[in-house]
Scaffold this motif. Structure first.
Motif, PDB file in Angstrom:
ATOM      1  N   PRO A 285       0.907  -1.058  -0.264  1.00  0.00           N
ATOM      2  CA  PRO A 285      -0.174  -0.034   0.305  1.00  0.00           C
ATOM      3  C   PRO A 285       0.744   0.947   0.008  1.00  0.00           C
ATOM      4  CG  PRO A 285      -0.633  -1.436   1.647  1.00  0.00           C
ATOM      5  CD  PRO A 285       0.078  -2.756   1.068  1.00  0.00           C
ATOM      6  N   ALA A 286       1.873   1.067   0.749  1.00  0.00           N
ATOM      7  CA  ALA A 286       2.943   2.587   0.959  1.00  0.00           C
ATOM      8  C   ALA A 286       3.087   2.753  -0.488  1.00  0.00           C
ATOM      9  CB  ALA A 286       3.872   2.377   1.920  1.00  0.00           C
ATOM     10  N   VAL A 287       3.829   1.394  -1.360  1.00  0.00           N
ATOM     11  CA  VAL A 287       4.368   2.200  -2.495  1.00  0.00           C
ATOM     12  C   VAL A 287       3.270   2.132  -3.833  1.00  0.00           C
ATOM     13  CG1 VAL A 287       5.734   0.818  -3.957  1.00  0.00           C
ATOM     14  CG2 VAL A 287       6.835   0.317  -1.908  1.00  0.00           C
ATOM     15  N   ILE A 288       2.211   1.881  -3.554  1.00  0.00           N
ATOM     16  CA  ILE A 288       1.217   2.931  -4.018  1.00  0.00           C
ATOM     17  C   ILE A 288       1.362   4.105  -4.320  1.00  0.00           C
ATOM     18  CG2 ILE A 288      -1.237   2.282  -5.001  1.00  0.00           C
ATOM     19  CD1 ILE A 288      -1.365  -0.760  -3.877  1.00  0.00           C
ATOM     20  N   ARG A 289       1.501   4.539  -3.439  1.00  0.00           N
ATOM     21  CA  ARG A 289       0.395   5.781  -2.494  1.00  0.00           C
ATOM     22  C   ARG A 289       2.318   6.608  -3.153  1.00  0.00           C
ATOM     23  NH1 ARG A 289      -1.498   3.685   2.650  1.00  0.00           N
ATOM     24  NH2 ARG A 289      -4.115   3.706   1.775  1.00  0.00           N
ATOM     25  N   PHE A 290       3.367   5.985  -2.937  1.00  0.00           N
ATOM     26  CA  PHE A 290       4.486   6.938  -3.590  1.00  0.00           C
ATOM     27  C   PHE A 290       4.769   6.452  -4.844  1.00  0.00           C
ATOM     28  CE2 PHE A 290       8.265   5.419  -5.079  1.00  0.00           C
ATOM     29  CZ  PHE A 290       9.397   7.363  -4.728  1.00  0.00           C
ATOM     30  N   ASN A 291       4.088   5.959  -5.630  1.00  0.00           N
ATOM     31  CA  ASN A 291       4.018   5.587  -7.096  1.00  0.00           C
ATOM     32  C   ASN A 291       3.029   6.059  -7.523  1.00  0.00           C
ATOM     33  OD1 ASN A 291       6.704   3.800  -7.432  1.00  0.00           O
ATOM     34  ND2 ASN A 291       5.604   2.335  -7.555  1.00  0.00           N
ATOM     35  N   PRO A 293       1.772   9.478  -8.496  1.00  0.00           N
ATOM     36  CA  PRO A 293       1.716  10.721  -9.066  1.00  0.00           C
ATOM     37  C   PRO A 293       2.843   9.849 -10.658  1.00  0.00           C
ATOM     38  CG  PRO A 293       3.435  10.945  -7.405  1.00  0.00           C
ATOM     39  CD  PRO A 293       2.862   9.565  -7.113  1.00  0.00           C
ATOM     40  N   ALA A 294       3.070   8.811 -10.682  1.00  0.00           N
ATOM     41  CA  ALA A 294       3.669   8.209 -11.955  1.00  0.00           C
ATOM     42  C   ALA A 294       2.855   7.465 -12.275  1.00  0.00           C
ATOM     43  CB  ALA A 294       5.192   7.557 -11.102  1.00  0.00           C
ATOM     44  N   ILE A 295       1.875   7.121 -12.524  1.00  0.00           N
ATOM     45  CA  ILE A 295       1.006   5.783 -12.510  1.00  0.00           C
ATOM     46  C   ILE A 295      -0.558   6.021 -12.873  1.00  0.00           C
ATOM     47  CG2 ILE A 295       2.310   3.509 -12.072  1.00  0.00           C
ATOM     48  CD1 ILE A 295       0.950   3.634  -9.540  1.00  0.00           C
ATOM     49  N   GLY A 296      -1.060   7.469 -12.994  1.00  0.00           N
ATOM     50  CA  GLY A 296      -1.938   7.489 -13.510  1.00  0.00           C
ATOM     51  C   GLY A 296      -2.766   7.565 -14.262  1.00  0.00           C
ATOM     52  N   GLU A 297      -1.676   7.315 -15.497  1.00  0.00           N
ATOM     53  CA  GLU A 297      -2.038   6.903 -16.854  1.00  0.00           C
ATOM     54  C   GLU A 297      -2.040   5.997 -17.089  1.00  0.00           C
ATOM     55  OE1 GLU A 297      -0.799   8.503 -21.367  1.00  0.00           O
ATOM     56  OE2 GLU A 297      -0.809  10.191 -19.791  1.00  0.00           O
ATOM     57  N   ARG A 298      -0.847   4.506 -16.832  1.00  0.00           N
ATOM     58  CA  ARG A 298      -1.553   3.846 -16.462  1.00  0.00           C
ATOM     59  C   ARG A 298      -2.474   2.746 -15.925  1.00  0.00           C
ATOM     60  NH1 ARG A 298       4.413   0.807 -16.542  1.00  0.00           N
ATOM     61  NH2 ARG A 298       5.153   2.305 -18.680  1.00  0.00           N
ATOM     62  N   ASN A 307     -13.180  -1.762 -11.236  1.00  0.00           N
ATOM     63  CA  ASN A 307     -14.326  -0.853 -10.342  1.00  0.00           C
ATOM     64  C   ASN A 307     -13.967  -0.305  -9.348  1.00  0.00           C
ATOM     65  OD1 ASN A 307     -17.031   0.396 -10.831  1.00  0.00           O
ATOM     66  ND2 ASN A 307     -17.970  -1.642  -9.843  1.00  0.00           N
ATOM     67  N   LEU A 308     -12.829   0.634  -9.362  1.00  0.00           N
ATOM     68  CA  LEU A 308     -12.162   1.468  -8.246  1.00  0.00           C
ATOM     69  C   LEU A 308     -12.200   2.588  -8.799  1.00  0.00           C
ATOM     70  CD1 LEU A 308      -9.591  -1.588  -6.753  1.00  0.00           C
ATOM     71  CD2 LEU A 308     -11.619  -0.302  -5.944  1.00  0.00           C
ATOM     72  N   PRO A 309     -12.623   3.483  -7.913  1.00  0.00           N
ATOM     73  CA  PRO A 309     -12.291   4.976  -8.543  1.00  0.00           C
ATOM     74  C   PRO A 309     -10.929   5.903  -8.587  1.00  0.00           C
ATOM     75  CG  PRO A 309     -13.039   5.049  -5.795  1.00  0.00           C
ATOM     76  CD  PRO A 309     -13.157   3.960  -6.506  1.00  0.00           C
ATOM     77  N   GLY A 310      -9.939   5.200  -7.863  1.00  0.00           N
ATOM     78  CA  GLY A 310      -8.289   5.786  -8.115  1.00  0.00           C
ATOM     79  C   GLY A 310      -7.525   4.915  -7.214  1.00  0.00           C
ATOM     80  N   ILE A 311      -6.756   5.813  -7.482  1.00  0.00           N
ATOM     81  CA  ILE A 311      -5.471   4.645  -6.718  1.00  0.00           C
ATOM     82  C   ILE A 311      -5.479   4.583  -5.623  1.00  0.00           C
ATOM     83  CG2 ILE A 311      -2.553   4.792  -6.387  1.00  0.00           C
ATOM     84  CD1 ILE A 311      -2.515   5.811  -9.866  1.00  0.00           C
ATOM     85  N   GLU A 312      -6.119   5.435  -4.510  1.00  0.00           N
ATOM     86  CA  GLU A 312      -6.525   6.217  -3.197  1.00  0.00           C
ATOM     87  C   GLU A 312      -6.815   4.446  -2.782  1.00  0.00           C
ATOM     88  OE1 GLU A 312      -4.581   6.438  -1.023  1.00  0.00           O
ATOM     89  OE2 GLU A 312      -5.596   5.998   0.444  1.00  0.00           O
ATOM     90  N   ALA A 313      -8.340   4.305  -3.545  1.00  0.00           N
ATOM     91  CA  ALA A 313      -8.831   3.415  -3.216  1.00  0.00           C
ATOM     92  C   ALA A 313      -8.101   2.068  -3.620  1.00  0.00           C
ATOM     93  CB  ALA A 313      -9.866   3.657  -4.510  1.00  0.00           C
ATOM     94  N   PHE A 314      -7.222   1.845  -4.953  1.00  0.00           N
ATOM     95  CA  PHE A 314      -6.660   0.779  -5.292  1.00  0.00           C
ATOM     96  C   PHE A 314      -5.632   0.036  -3.436  1.00  0.00           C
ATOM     97  CE2 PHE A 314      -2.731  -1.552  -7.023  1.00  0.00           C
ATOM     98  CZ  PHE A 314      -4.401  -2.997  -7.226  1.00  0.00           C
ATOM     99  N   ALA A 315      -5.222   0.673  -3.154  1.00  0.00           N
ATOM    100  CA  ALA A 315      -4.367   0.980  -2.002  1.00  0.00           C
ATOM    101  C   ALA A 315      -5.033   0.510  -1.001  1.00  0.00           C
ATOM    102  CB  ALA A 315      -3.627   2.217  -1.600  1.00  0.00           C
ATOM    103  N   ARG A 316      -6.175   1.433  -0.875  1.00  0.00           N
ATOM    104  CA  ARG A 316      -7.200   1.369   0.562  1.00  0.00           C
ATOM    105  C   ARG A 316      -8.009  -0.614   0.642  1.00  0.00           C
ATOM    106  NH1 ARG A 316     -10.569   5.035   0.554  1.00  0.00           N
ATOM    107  NH2 ARG A 316      -9.175   7.039   0.615  1.00  0.00           N
ATOM    108  N   TRP A 355      13.989  -0.083 -11.116  1.00  0.00           N
ATOM    109  CA  TRP A 355      12.709  -0.146 -12.231  1.00  0.00           C
ATOM    110  C   TRP A 355      11.294  -0.345 -11.826  1.00  0.00           C
ATOM    111  CZ3 TRP A 355      14.367  -6.641 -13.440  1.00  0.00           C
ATOM    112  CH2 TRP A 355      15.765  -5.702 -14.068  1.00  0.00           C
ATOM    113  N   ASN A 356      11.408   0.619 -10.422  1.00  0.00           N
ATOM    114  CA  ASN A 356      10.284   1.254  -9.969  1.00  0.00           C
ATOM    115  C   ASN A 356       9.466   2.751 -11.382  1.00  0.00           C
ATOM    116  OD1 ASN A 356       8.333   1.380  -8.136  1.00  0.00           O
ATOM    117  ND2 ASN A 356       8.806   3.163  -7.881  1.00  0.00           N
ATOM    118  N   PRO A 357       8.489   2.580 -11.096  1.00  0.00           N
ATOM    119  CA  PRO A 357       7.916   3.681 -12.421  1.00  0.00           C
ATOM    120  C   PRO A 357       8.265   5.262 -11.705  1.00  0.00           C
ATOM    121  CG  PRO A 357       6.076   3.090 -10.662  1.00  0.00           C
ATOM    122  CD  PRO A 357       7.243   1.582 -10.928  1.00  0.00           C
TER     123      PRO A 357
END
Ligand code: NAD
Length: 373
Positions: A285-291, A293-298, A307-316, A355-357
């Motif tokens: 979860p912490a690395v999803i949040r860190f990344n 800004p770099a992964i939004g489009e992908r 069916n998730l509204p955003g990256i924060e919802a994915f981390a949760r 290789w982290n985004p």
């Protein structure tokens, strides 16, 4: 579009009940005597070894049931010696990632001299393909059955280095999801979360290509949809889906490795004995949040698929899985102290960290470790 390539020489036999094809697989490889590598506790945890010995009745074989979790150099070297003395001509790895990695290393050492340590320490390079290897996974987690990686615990260095010579791809992966039905809840949860980590790391890796990203997308979708039902209820379809997810992420990983999470997990396992999948998921979860800004489009299409509204919802969502599955949530719960973090970070930076985004410094990793302390 970037140039890319893909290599996967392992023959795959996947399906519920296909374990009973093991004799045919050995015969196809022209095996006359088999060296079976399995976990040291495995014969008491599952009936798979007994079942396999029945299927292989009449075939000369030797069983090396000594692979501990996160197998060590000493175990691999001992197995290699026994295998040489036994004059076996085919290896069978039966078990979780630990047994499969030990089997692959033992096979390699049959046709390459020295100790596995010398290869891990880059004093020697694998020159020749080892004995043929059949991999039979009994956890849905690592995908090791289709990777050239051999991850071995190096006690003197307090590390888990890996080698991945292309000759190390197994010859045949025999994947029968039914074999994972006997994993206890903790093992199923840890290995299932490992699948999710591998898939996410593959999805955002800067090394990715169209094939690996398709595999990672499938892996993430299958894991998100089936993790709970497979681990908590042993629902048959969900268990099969998790075995498939693990397998697909193994194929993906075989070509591009991981990113920053896997290397960071190794000191947590080596120093505190945390199971591999839990040690990886702890940071996810912490690395999803860190990344973010770099992964939004992908991630846009993937999030729609989930069916998730955003990256924060994915981390949760990942945190909810961890909570429900009883995963480790805080480093301090296994006794990690704040003063241990700088050393953990130094040892937790691998080649794949690059290789982290989003580029990641030692200080960034330290912040991530502090966030999960
Ligand atoms: P594991 O192999 O260490 O197994 C965990 C425990 O579960 C062991 O006690 C094992 O005997 C038991 N077990 C396995 N299958 C069972 C079953 N069907 N029923 C009951 N008990 C069962 O766990 P793992 O997560 O599969 O493997 C972790 C290892 O794999 C680590 O060393 C990790 O670094 C490595 N790994 C390798 C690769 C690769 O590509 N080579 C990839 C990821 C991880």
């Amino acid at each position: 579009m970037q140039d890319w390539g893909f290599y996967m020489p392992t023959r795959i036999r996947f399906g519920w009940g296909r374990f009973n094809e093991i004799r045919r697989v050995v015969d196809e490889l022209n095996g006359k005597k088999a060296f079976v590598v399995t976990g040291k506790d495995f014969p008491n945890q599952s009936d798979a070894l007994d079942r396999m010995l029945k299927h292989l009745q009449g075939l000369p074989l030797e069983v090396f049931a000594e692979a501990e979790e996160n197998p060590s150099i000493e175990t691999v070297d001992r197995g290699a010696e026994k295998c040489r003395a036994s004059r076996c001509d085919v290896l069978i790895g039966l078990g979780g990632g630990s047994a499969l990695d030990a089997a692959k290393a033992i096979a390699m050492l049959q046709r390459n001299p020295g100790s596995i340590r010398e290869y891990l320490d880059q004093e020697r390079v694998c020159q020749a393909k080892g004995l043929p290897v059949i991999t039979i996974p009994t956890t849905a987690g690592t995908g090791s059955e289709v990777t050239p990686f051999t991850v071995i615990t190096h006690k003197a260095k307090r590390a888990k280095p890996a080698i991945a010579p292309p000759q190390n791809f197994p010859d045949v992966a025999l994947v029968d999801p039914e074999l994972t039905m006997s994993t206890p809840p903790k093992v199923a949860a840890s290995t299932g979360l490992d699948v999710l980590c591998q898939a996410v790391e593959g999805f955002w890796s800067t090394q990715g290509n169209p094939v690996t990203r398709s595999l990672a997308t499938q892996g993430i979708r299958l894991a998100v949809e089936n993790l709970e039902a497979a681990c908590l209820r042993k629902d048959k379809d969900a268990v099969a889906a998790m075995a498939l997810a693990s397998h697909l992420t193994g194929i993906q990983m075989s070509n591009i490795g991981n990113t920053c999470i896997h290397p960071l997990s190794y000191p947590v396992t080596v120093d505190y004995g945390v199971p591999h999948g839990f040690a990886c998921a702890l940071f996810l979860p912490a690395v999803i949040r860190f990344n973010a800004p770099a992964i939004g489009e992908r991630f846009a299409d993937l999030l729609r698929l989930l069916n998730l509204p955003g990256i924060e919802a994915f981390a949760r969502r990942v945190e909810e899985f961890m909570e429900k599955l009883g995963a480790l949530r805080r480093l301090r719960d296994v006794g990690v102290k704040a003063e241990a973090l700088p050393d953990m970070v130094k040892r937790g930076m691998g080649r794949s960290t690059a290789w982290n985004p989003k580029p990641m410094s030692e200080e960034d990793l330290l912040q991530i470790c502090r966030a999960v302390l």
